[in-house]
Design an enzyme around this catalytic site. Structure first.
Site, PDB file in Angstrom:
ATOM      1  N   ASN A 126      28.008 -70.633  49.640  1.00 41.66           N
ATOM      2  CA  ASN A 126      27.438 -70.531  48.465  1.00 41.66           C
ATOM      3  C   ASN A 126      27.086 -69.122  48.117  1.00 41.66           C
ATOM      4  O   ASN A 126      27.483 -68.912  46.777  1.00 41.66           O
ATOM      5  CB  ASN A 126      26.228 -71.556  48.821  1.00 41.66           C
ATOM      6  CG  ASN A 126      26.763 -72.467  48.738  1.00 41.66           C
ATOM      7  OD1 ASN A 126      27.795 -72.943  48.691  1.00 41.66           O
ATOM      8  ND2 ASN A 126      25.225 -73.551  49.502  1.00 41.66           N
ATOM      9  N   HIS A 147      24.532 -79.252  56.523  1.00 44.92           N
ATOM     10  CA  HIS A 147      23.980 -77.591  56.027  1.00 44.92           C
ATOM     11  C   HIS A 147      23.259 -78.694  55.216  1.00 44.92           C
ATOM     12  O   HIS A 147      22.133 -78.507  54.594  1.00 44.92           O
ATOM     13  CB  HIS A 147      24.999 -76.667  55.796  1.00 44.92           C
ATOM     14  CG  HIS A 147      25.412 -76.353  57.137  1.00 44.92           C
ATOM     15  ND1 HIS A 147      25.353 -75.646  57.809  1.00 44.92           N
ATOM     16  CD2 HIS A 147      27.110 -76.235  57.577  1.00 44.92           C
ATOM     17  CE1 HIS A 147      25.818 -74.681  58.227  1.00 44.92           C
ATOM     18  NE2 HIS A 147      26.437 -75.246  58.292  1.00 44.92           N
ATOM     19  N   GLU A 153      26.336 -66.110  53.991  1.00 46.68           N
ATOM     20  CA  GLU A 153      26.665 -67.488  53.843  1.00 46.68           C
ATOM     21  C   GLU A 153      27.215 -67.508  52.407  1.00 46.68           C
ATOM     22  O   GLU A 153      27.199 -66.896  51.308  1.00 46.68           O
ATOM     23  CB  GLU A 153      25.388 -67.894  53.566  1.00 46.68           C
ATOM     24  CG  GLU A 153      24.963 -69.831  53.481  1.00 46.68           C
ATOM     25  CD  GLU A 153      25.162 -70.083  52.295  1.00 46.68           C
ATOM     26  OE1 GLU A 153      26.358 -71.528  52.043  1.00 46.68           O
ATOM     27  OE2 GLU A 153      24.848 -69.345  51.513  1.00 46.68           O
ATOM     28  N   ASP A 193      29.207 -78.753  44.316  1.00 45.33           N
ATOM     29  CA  ASP A 193      30.069 -79.012  44.771  1.00 45.33           C
ATOM     30  C   ASP A 193      30.515 -79.306  45.501  1.00 45.33           C
ATOM     31  O   ASP A 193      31.586 -79.345  46.879  1.00 45.33           O
ATOM     32  CB  ASP A 193      30.779 -77.461  44.775  1.00 45.33           C
ATOM     33  CG  ASP A 193      29.721 -76.475  45.970  1.00 45.33           C
ATOM     34  OD1 ASP A 193      28.804 -77.509  47.251  1.00 45.33           O
ATOM     35  OD2 ASP A 193      30.854 -75.730  47.411  1.00 45.33           O
ATOM     36  N   ASP A 210      29.439 -82.482  53.030  1.00 50.29           N
ATOM     37  CA  ASP A 210      27.912 -81.710  53.230  1.00 50.29           C
ATOM     38  C   ASP A 210      27.223 -82.270  52.257  1.00 50.29           C
ATOM     39  O   ASP A 210      25.796 -82.774  51.802  1.00 50.29           O
ATOM     40  CB  ASP A 210      27.143 -80.845  54.152  1.00 50.29           C
ATOM     41  CG  ASP A 210      27.695 -79.516  53.498  1.00 50.29           C
ATOM     42  OD1 ASP A 210      28.914 -79.491  52.546  1.00 50.29           O
ATOM     43  OD2 ASP A 210      27.451 -78.334  53.403  1.00 50.29           O
ATOM     44  N   ASN A 224      28.625 -67.247  57.465  1.00 49.91           N
ATOM     45  CA  ASN A 224      29.541 -68.100  58.092  1.00 49.91           C
ATOM     46  C   ASN A 224      30.452 -68.131  57.214  1.00 49.91           C
ATOM     47  O   ASN A 224      31.597 -68.796  57.690  1.00 49.91           O
ATOM     48  CB  ASN A 224      29.031 -69.821  57.926  1.00 49.91           C
ATOM     49  CG  ASN A 224      28.663 -69.627  56.482  1.00 49.91           C
ATOM     50  OD1 ASN A 224      28.814 -69.546  55.916  1.00 49.91           O
ATOM     51  ND2 ASN A 224      28.239 -71.934  56.038  1.00 49.91           N
TER      52      ASN A 224
END
Length: 315
Positions: free
Chosen positions: A172, A241, A170, A11, A15, A164
């Site tokens: 995703n 990441h 997280e 996506d 990163d 995060n």
């Protein structure tokens, strides 16, 4: 040794862009396909960014196939879409502005591309997901045999410490917890590289200096991406990441893993998207190998060497 053939589900995303550049520059990897999913920004933008990256970096023969625009339950009131444009910029690539793409997307849906590619090359293709897991879950639901056809399945996602997107989750995984739950229950062993590993791979002043020396690649892509979403100092900087997952595929000795049983929380008011990771397996067979640490200096040497190879091939 022949390079490892990989399909990147992504996506893009800052990163993601840096991860794709790493993969293209690594002699250990061969990108055979890119599939896109809505995540960091909308599917329209992630797909456009993948197309721009394909032409800018120089692998025009690789198909880019768009997939899911949102989470599996996004059409219901149970799951609203989330994005991270506030992190990655409105366009998704931070401060980088790449030329418009001239080549089109491949026809069809990403999940069908994944199924057909793995079916045609059983045991040969490594699948790596560095965005929400919607396309992967759809492929598993449509054709459960993909878990047997894939050579290896690796993700950048989850955490066993702190998230995060929320303190528990997280990004995703939180973007589509139902898809992630399907993927972890599919019957394969997921190679999970999460925030516990990736947050240590930071772009410091020394790293950015080496990026800046890479001519057009550094000036137009690497530095505008790497410096966009965090302050760079001598000892700290933004975490890159997604590149950790591609670096692992190029050199599996970079990351230490522990076998674990992983479940994804889908219903918790405060914990939706949390990866519940149990390293105490007991009689259970692990459904994941969970990354616990990365050799940061070696990661950056591998990554920057890959970028250098790409920079030498750019016009």
């Amino acid at each position: 040794m022949a390079p490892k053939k990989i399909v990147i589900d992504c996506d893009p995303g800052i990163d993601d862009a840096l991860a794709i550049a790493l993969a293209h520059g690594s002699p250990a990897l061969e990108i055979v396909g890119i599939t896109t999913v809505g995540g960091n920004v909308s599917l329209e933008r992630t797909t456009d960014n993948a197309l721009r990256l394909r032409e800018f970096l120089g692998f025009p023969e690789v198909p880019v196939t768009p997939g899911a625009a949102g989470a599996i339950l996004s059409s219901t009131s149970l799951r609203s879409a989330i994005e991270a444009a506030h992190v990655h910029g409105t366009g998704g690539l931070g401060g980088a502005v790449l030329p418009e793409a001239t080549l089109p997307v491949a026809p069809g849906h990403a999940s069908d591309y994944i199924i057909e590619t793995l079916r045609a090359h059983p045991g040969e293709i490594t699948l790596v997901a560095i965005g929400p897991l919607t396309n992967i879950a759809l492929a598993v639901l449509k054709e459960p045999r993909v878990v047997d056809w894939v050579r290896e399945f690796a993700i950048l996602g989850g955490t066993y410490t702190r998230g995060n997107r929320t303190p528990a989750a997280e990004f995703n995984i939180a973007a589509d917890p139902e898809a992630a739950a399907i993927v972890f229950r599919a019957g394969w062993t997921v190679t999970q590289i999460g925030l516990d590993v990736s947050t240590t791979a930071q772009a410091t002043e020394a790293v950015v200096k080496r990026m800046r020396a890479l001519g057009r690649l550094g000036e137009d892509l690497l530095v505008p991406c790497a410096t966009f979403y965090g302050m760079v100092t001598a000892s700290e900087g933004p975490a890159i990441h997604d590149a950790c997952a591609l670096a692992y595929l190029a050199d599996p000795t970079l990351i230490e893993f522990e076998p674990a049983w992983v479940e994804v929380e889908t219903a918790g008011r405060f914990t939706s998207g949390m990866t519940v990771i149990d390293f105490a397996l007991g009689d259970r067979v692990a459904n994941a190998q969970v990354g616990t640490s990365i050799q940061v200096d070696r990661f950056w040497e591998l990554t920057l060497s890959a970028y250098e190879r790409v920079s030498l091939r750019l016009p």
